[in-house]
Design a protein around this motif. Structure first.
Motif: not given
Length: 421
Positions: A274-275, A260-261, A252-254, A266-267
């Motif tokens: 993150p999830v 990412a931006a 998921i991270e990849a 949203l974070d």
């Protein structure tokens, strides 16, 4: 007074519709006739759902100059057809089966369904469902699989707790998390044959050591070989699920790296980590042009009251209905996480929770979704919290005064107001 109607063009000249099954599909094609007075031409064919047959069908539709291909969302059978047609440059539309119900009283076959769907599609009486692009679909597969693994792990945890209860081991009464370091060491010792509650209680770590006496009493049960066998299998299953979740998290991270931006913006919203940010991006994407306004996004996600009115009266209970369950779970989790924060969303949740927690979850979830739409619609927009006192600062004084008067009168008091000196 008659006014001009700004409807779109009524007829799509070249359209196709597919009735898809597991092994085969029926394709209906409707194109213009050769002359102005010639009626429209129609072709109905049956094809296998194997790749070679689908490729031949796609090439045939391209040769005919088909402008739109419509199909129902039948299980997962539509996916390979949709993706293959999309790769051939066609414009596939996925539609909700409820929107294309066959007229009652008419016979129903795969051929008739395909013809009916094609006739409805050529008159533009259908709305396409949201199908995200390939990269978002891959991210969605990972986030949904992760939620499935987490649910399986939770179910296995519940089975272990029931098994310990069957052995009269009351570990969950004393420990808030029996799967922490202390609880796991105690369960491993039980499997190895250690049944002395005093020895087991001494395995407590950190703050649990203040509960040694309670642990000794809770661990005094009748744990036997039968329980040990089952507990071994269950703990092994949990370890496997933990490893799988870790591997999926890495994927998921990849896959989230290109977004990412957006995930970082949203974070910043209270309650979103993150999830949850990855889940939201996987379900709605990052291109908000599909949703003209925040209200459209909330309506699609079923975080808006349903509209059902007749004869000037609103019917029903205003239920929002059932939408994307993965998105709803993520927004619900985020809404609950805000309840203890000193933020606008936290204050909104606490105020509405007095009328029901489910109502508060839906309302705060909608507020979060509105913020998400604005953040994803414009990269220059940043999140700014209005503050936990926003509601009290902006409420009209007369409204607040009348509210307090009604509450006191309901308690049996006669209220007389006098201005302060």
């Amino acid at each position: 007074m008659l006014t001009e109607s700004r409807d779109e063009e009524q007829i799509i000249a070249r359209v196709a519709a597919l009735d898809i099954g597991k092994a085969e599909l029926v394709c209906c094609v409707r194109v213009p006739g050769k002359g102005a007075s010639t009626p429209r031409l129609q072709e109905v064919t049956t094809h296998s759902t194997m790749t070679r047959a689908l490729t031949e069908l796609a090439n045939h539709l391209v040769d005919l100059g088909i402008e739109r291909v419509v199909m129902e969302a039948t299980s997962d059978y539509w996916k390979p057809v949709f993706y293959l047609l999309e790769a051939h440059g066609l414009d596939p539309w996925l539609v909700n089966a409820r929107d294309v119900k066959h007229l009652p009283g008419r016979p129903k076959t795969d051929v008739l369904d395909a013809v009916w769907l094609c006739k409805v599609a050529e008159r533009q009486m259908l709305r396409p469902s949201f199908v995200p692009p390939r990269r978002i679909r891959q991210l969605r597969d990972l986030t949904r699989y992760r939620s499935t693994l987490v649910a399986a792990r939770t179910a296995e945890n519940n089975r272990i707790e029931k098994l310990l209860e069957d052995a009269c081991i009351k570990l969950s009464v004393v420990a808030s998390d029996i799967f922490g370091v202390s609880g796991r060491e105690m369960m491993d010792a039980l499997i190895d044959g250690q049944n002395d509650p005093k020895v087991l209680a001494q395995m407590a770590r950190a703050r649990m050591r203040t509960k040694i006496a309670c642990l000794e009493e809770a661990l005094d049960g009748h744990f036997d070989h039968h329980h040990a066998f089952l507990l071994t299998r269950m703990l092994g299953r949990i370890d496997t699920l933990d490893a799988d979740i870790t591997a999926v998290d890495e994927q998921i991270e990849a896959h989230l790296a290109p977004f990412a931006a957006a995930a970082a913006r949203l974070d910043e919203i209270p309650g979103i980590g993150p999830v949850v940010a990855a889940t939201i991006i996987a379900e709605v994407g990052v291109d908000m042009s599909r949703f003209p306004t925040a209200g459209h996004l909330c309506s699609w996600a079923k975080f808006s009251p349903g509209i059902n009115s007749s004869a000037g009266k609103t019917k029903g209970n205003g239920s929002s209905g059932h939408g994307n369950r993965y998105l709803a779970a993520a927004l619900g989790e985020a809404a609950v996480m805000t309840r203890r924060t000193d933020t606008f969303l936290g204050a909104r949740y606490r105020r509405l929770a007095k009328r029901g927690k489910k109502r508060a979850i839906v309302a705060v979830g909608r507020s979060i979704l509105v913020v998400v739409w604005h953040l994803l619609s414009d990269e220059q927009v940043t999140f700014h919290d209005l503050g936990s006192d926003h509601y009290t600062r902006h409420i009209h004084p007369d409204t607040k005064k009348h509210s307090h008067i009604r509450q006191l009168e309901a308690l049996g008091y006669t209220v007389t107001l006098a201005p302060a000196a």
